[in-house]
Scaffold this motif. Structure first.
Motif, PDB file in Angstrom:
ATOM      1  N   GLU A  92       0.825  -1.207   0.000  1.00 48.07           N
ATOM      2  CA  GLU A  92       0.000   0.000   0.000  1.00 48.07           C
ATOM      3  C   GLU A  92       0.863   1.262   0.000  1.00 48.07           C
ATOM      4  O   GLU A  92       0.554   2.239  -0.688  1.00 48.07           O
ATOM      5  CB  GLU A  92      -0.941  -0.013   1.207  1.00 48.07           C
ATOM      6  CG  GLU A  92      -2.037  -1.078   1.095  1.00 48.07           C
ATOM      7  CD  GLU A  92      -2.920  -1.158   2.325  1.00 48.07           C
ATOM      8  OE1 GLU A  92      -2.518  -0.596   3.382  1.00 48.07           O
ATOM      9  OE2 GLU A  92      -4.003  -1.771   2.248  1.00 48.07           O
ATOM     10  N   ASP A  93       1.957   1.239   0.760  1.00 50.22           N
ATOM     11  CA  ASP A  93       2.874   2.388   0.771  1.00 50.22           C
ATOM     12  C   ASP A  93       3.511   2.589  -0.605  1.00 50.22           C
ATOM     13  O   ASP A  93       3.694   3.728  -1.064  1.00 50.22           O
ATOM     14  CB  ASP A  93       3.973   2.168   1.818  1.00 50.22           C
ATOM     15  CG  ASP A  93       3.455   2.293   3.248  1.00 50.22           C
ATOM     16  OD1 ASP A  93       2.340   2.833   3.424  1.00 50.22           O
ATOM     17  OD2 ASP A  93       4.153   1.853   4.167  1.00 50.22           O
ATOM     18  N   THR A  94       3.833   1.489  -1.264  1.00 54.45           N
ATOM     19  CA  THR A  94       4.412   1.563  -2.616  1.00 54.45           C
ATOM     20  C   THR A  94       3.427   2.178  -3.595  1.00 54.45           C
ATOM     21  O   THR A  94       3.776   3.058  -4.394  1.00 54.45           O
ATOM     22  CB  THR A  94       4.821   0.158  -3.097  1.00 54.45           C
ATOM     23  OG1 THR A  94       5.826  -0.371  -2.230  1.00 54.45           O
ATOM     24  CG2 THR A  94       5.353   0.209  -4.532  1.00 54.45           C
ATOM     25  N   ILE A  95       2.185   1.733  -3.522  1.00 55.38           N
ATOM     26  CA  ILE A  95       1.136   2.258  -4.416  1.00 55.38           C
ATOM     27  C   ILE A  95       0.941   3.754  -4.176  1.00 55.38           C
ATOM     28  O   ILE A  95       0.896   4.548  -5.122  1.00 55.38           O
ATOM     29  CB  ILE A  95      -0.188   1.506  -4.194  1.00 55.38           C
ATOM     30  CG1 ILE A  95      -0.052   0.039  -4.616  1.00 55.38           C
ATOM     31  CG2 ILE A  95      -1.330   2.173  -4.970  1.00 55.38           C
ATOM     32  CD1 ILE A  95      -1.190  -0.842  -4.137  1.00 55.38           C
ATOM     33  N   ASP A  96       0.827   4.143  -2.895  1.00 52.53           N
ATOM     34  CA  ASP A  96       0.597   5.559  -2.566  1.00 52.53           C
ATOM     35  C   ASP A  96       1.753   6.434  -3.038  1.00 52.53           C
ATOM     36  O   ASP A  96       1.541   7.543  -3.549  1.00 52.53           O
ATOM     37  CB  ASP A  96       0.407   5.717  -1.054  1.00 52.53           C
ATOM     38  CG  ASP A  96      -0.885   5.089  -0.555  1.00 52.53           C
ATOM     39  OD1 ASP A  96      -1.784   4.848  -1.385  1.00 52.53           O
ATOM     40  OD2 ASP A  96      -0.982   4.817   0.655  1.00 52.53           O
ATOM     41  N   GLU A  97       2.966   5.940  -2.888  1.00 52.50           N
ATOM     42  CA  GLU A  97       4.147   6.694  -3.302  1.00 52.50           C
ATOM     43  C   GLU A  97       4.162   6.928  -4.806  1.00 52.50           C
ATOM     44  O   GLU A  97       4.438   8.037  -5.281  1.00 52.50           O
ATOM     45  CB  GLU A  97       5.402   5.923  -2.885  1.00 52.50           C
ATOM     46  CG  GLU A  97       6.704   6.585  -3.284  1.00 52.50           C
ATOM     47  CD  GLU A  97       7.919   5.726  -2.938  1.00 52.50           C
ATOM     48  OE1 GLU A  97       9.005   6.012  -3.471  1.00 52.50           O
ATOM     49  OE2 GLU A  97       7.771   4.768  -2.158  1.00 52.50           O
ATOM     50  N   ASP A  99       1.536   6.714  -6.878  1.00 50.25           N
ATOM     51  CA  ASP A  99       0.349   7.445  -7.335  1.00 50.25           C
ATOM     52  C   ASP A  99       0.555   8.950  -7.301  1.00 50.25           C
ATOM     53  O   ASP A  99      -0.060   9.695  -8.067  1.00 50.25           O
ATOM     54  CB  ASP A  99      -0.868   7.076  -6.485  1.00 50.25           C
ATOM     55  CG  ASP A  99      -1.654   5.922  -7.082  1.00 50.25           C
ATOM     56  OD1 ASP A  99      -1.343   5.524  -8.223  1.00 50.25           O
ATOM     57  OD2 ASP A  99      -2.572   5.419  -6.420  1.00 50.25           O
ATOM     58  N   LYS A 100       1.432   9.425  -6.410  1.00 53.15           N
ATOM     59  CA  LYS A 100       1.697  10.860  -6.322  1.00 53.15           C
ATOM     60  C   LYS A 100       2.480  11.359  -7.526  1.00 53.15           C
ATOM     61  O   LYS A 100       2.523  12.557  -7.784  1.00 53.15           O
ATOM     62  CB  LYS A 100       2.491  11.156  -5.043  1.00 53.15           C
ATOM     63  CG  LYS A 100       1.724  10.884  -3.767  1.00 53.15           C
ATOM     64  CD  LYS A 100       2.630  11.095  -2.563  1.00 53.15           C
ATOM     65  CE  LYS A 100       1.915  10.743  -1.262  1.00 53.15           C
ATOM     66  NZ  LYS A 100       2.820  10.868  -0.085  1.00 53.15           N
ATOM     67  N   ARG A 153      -3.767  -6.826  -3.232  1.00 54.68           N
ATOM     68  CA  ARG A 153      -3.053  -5.562  -3.286  1.00 54.68           C
ATOM     69  C   ARG A 153      -1.850  -5.634  -4.238  1.00 54.68           C
ATOM     70  O   ARG A 153      -1.442  -4.640  -4.815  1.00 54.68           O
ATOM     71  CB  ARG A 153      -2.564  -5.181  -1.888  1.00 54.68           C
ATOM     72  CG  ARG A 153      -2.459  -3.699  -1.648  1.00 54.68           C
ATOM     73  CD  ARG A 153      -3.839  -3.016  -1.565  1.00 54.68           C
ATOM     74  NE  ARG A 153      -4.426  -3.205  -0.251  1.00 54.68           N
ATOM     75  CZ  ARG A 153      -5.474  -3.975  -0.004  1.00 54.68           C
ATOM     76  NH1 ARG A 153      -6.072  -4.618  -0.994  1.00 54.68           N
ATOM     77  NH2 ARG A 153      -5.971  -4.103   1.202  1.00 54.68           N
ATOM     78  N   ASP A 156      -2.520  -4.483  -7.718  1.00 55.24           N
ATOM     79  CA  ASP A 156      -2.581  -3.017  -7.751  1.00 55.24           C
ATOM     80  C   ASP A 156      -1.181  -2.413  -7.740  1.00 55.24           C
ATOM     81  O   ASP A 156      -0.901  -1.427  -8.440  1.00 55.24           O
ATOM     82  CB  ASP A 156      -3.376  -2.486  -6.560  1.00 55.24           C
ATOM     83  CG  ASP A 156      -4.843  -2.882  -6.612  1.00 55.24           C
ATOM     84  OD1 ASP A 156      -5.369  -3.055  -7.737  1.00 55.24           O
ATOM     85  OD2 ASP A 156      -5.462  -3.020  -5.540  1.00 55.24           O
ATOM     86  N   ALA A 160       0.570  -0.118 -10.535  1.00 52.39           N
ATOM     87  CA  ALA A 160       1.080   1.226 -10.245  1.00 52.39           C
ATOM     88  C   ALA A 160       2.521   1.386 -10.735  1.00 52.39           C
ATOM     89  O   ALA A 160       2.895   2.426 -11.285  1.00 52.39           O
ATOM     90  CB  ALA A 160       1.000   1.502  -8.745  1.00 52.39           C
ATOM     91  N   TYR A 164       3.907   3.893 -13.702  1.00 53.05           N
ATOM     92  CA  TYR A 164       5.011   4.812 -13.417  1.00 53.05           C
ATOM     93  C   TYR A 164       5.994   4.829 -14.586  1.00 53.05           C
ATOM     94  O   TYR A 164       6.438   5.896 -15.021  1.00 53.05           O
ATOM     95  CB  TYR A 164       5.711   4.389 -12.129  1.00 53.05           C
ATOM     96  CG  TYR A 164       7.033   5.081 -11.886  1.00 53.05           C
ATOM     97  CD1 TYR A 164       7.077   6.407 -11.442  1.00 53.05           C
ATOM     98  CD2 TYR A 164       8.240   4.432 -12.116  1.00 53.05           C
ATOM     99  CE1 TYR A 164       8.283   7.049 -11.227  1.00 53.05           C
ATOM    100  CE2 TYR A 164       9.450   5.065 -11.903  1.00 53.05           C
ATOM    101  CZ  TYR A 164       9.469   6.370 -11.458  1.00 53.05           C
ATOM    102  OH  TYR A 164      10.661   7.010 -11.258  1.00 53.05           O
TER     103      TYR A 164
END
Length: 340
Positions: A92-97, A99-100, A153, A156, A160, A164
């Protein structure tokens, strides 16, 4: 020890702990699909030069060995949960990073944008297949909830990472296109010299002041204080005028509109569609000096773009109306050779 054992020649295999089962056992399908996903991720990782993302994928691959082992022990006396929520949080941290770093996506992406993303998209579909088998396993075994969340996850996260690489490639191509359109001083030097002479002859400070003055009159007519910016064909400011009470942010926006119109040789409002997913300039609106909403127009002498005008301060329609009026004023100057 030999690679082959002959123990599976009759169509069965060993689970964790040594228990034998058929190779078409649903558990075998599940951990076999995880093995396929692991190999696909490895193929993608071999193409990736980004050390940080390569390390993330390697960590994922090591975790997938644990996922496969847990699936291979379901229903046996040696079963024990191996995947915990910490692994889910890592994804989840990887995805959030990531996505920004990419623009908002409003449609489907056709796989194959880059070598890295193409391999990752294959890996993503392998993960999805494994997830379907794991979901079916729940009908027969008590499946670790953290394991199921991890695999869900994971698709996903792989998606992501793939996007990228697509986005990085799009930005690279957009920057190359931008450089090509602007000219870098080494190519098309003759054409730049011609435009430079045209700019100095016609689009000089005196002309810019005249255009700006007319735009200010227009702004007063509609009752909206604005910022007007006129730049040369390279996007350098000739004149920037801020009316009293106009928004401070409009100074930057007006300059960006003028710069964008000059650099991309197009009205800024026409760039919106091409900056969306699938468009020629997808992702370009995330460049710091580029805007893709209306209010900026190139200034032309014949077919030659010699500069641009950008207006900001009102609504999109108001900015467009005033900036387009500035274009008309410039065209009159070019046509009649005098200021009326």
């Amino acid at each position: 020890m030999k690679i082959y054992t002959r123990t599976g020649d009759k169509g069965n295999t060993s689970l964790v702990g040594g228990e034998r089962t058929n190779k078409y056992d649903l558990r075998v399908w599940a951990y076999g699909s995880i093995d396929e996903a692991n190999s696909s991720i490895g193929l993608a990782r071999a193409c990736i030069e980004d050390k940080k993302l390569e390390d993330k994928l390697l960590k994922i691959q090591k975790t997938l060995f644990e996922v496969a082992a847990e699936l291979a022990s379901l229903g046996t006396k040696d079963y024990k949960p191996r995947i915990e929520d910490d692994e889910v949080i890592f994804l989840e941290d990887t995805i959030d990073e990531l996505d920004k770093m990419r623009p908002v996506q409003n449609g489907f992406i056709v796989p194959g944008g880059t070598m890295e993303s193409a391999h990752l998209d294959v890996a993503r579909t392998d993960v999805r297949r494994a997830e379907r088998y794991i979901s079916e396993l729940k009908n027969y075994y008590e499946v670790n909830n953290s394991l199921q969340k991890y695999v869900n996850r994971l698709s996903d996260a792989v998606y992501a990472i793939a996007r990228y690489f697509d986005y990085k490639d799009i930005l690279k191509k957009a920057e190359e296109k931008l450089t090509e359109l602007k000219g870098d001083g080494k190519i098309n030097a003759k054409g730049n010299l011609k435009k430079s002479l045209l700019t100095k002859a016609v689009l000089n400070r005196e002309t810019a002041e005249y255009i700006t003055g007319k735009c200010i009159e227009k702004s007063r007519e509609i009752g909206v204080p604005m910022v007007i910016c006129v730049v040369d064909f390279d996007g350098n400011i000739i004149l920037l005028e801020r009316m009293d009470n106009s928004l401070l942010i409009s100074i930057k926006v007006a300059l960006k509109k003028a710069y964008t119109a000059a650099a991309l040789k197009s009205p800024t409002g026409d760039l919106y569609e091409s900056s969306l997913p699938g468009g020629e300039f997808y992702g370009l609106n995330h460049e710091k000096d580029i805007v893709t909403f209306s209010g900026g127009f190139p200034l032309k002498i014949g077919d030659d773009i010699v500069g641009a005008i950008g207006v900001s301060g009102g609504t999109i329609d108001e900015d467009t109306s005033v900036s387009h009026y500035g274009v008309e004023v410039f065209e009159e100057v070019v046509k009649y050779g005098t200021k009326r």
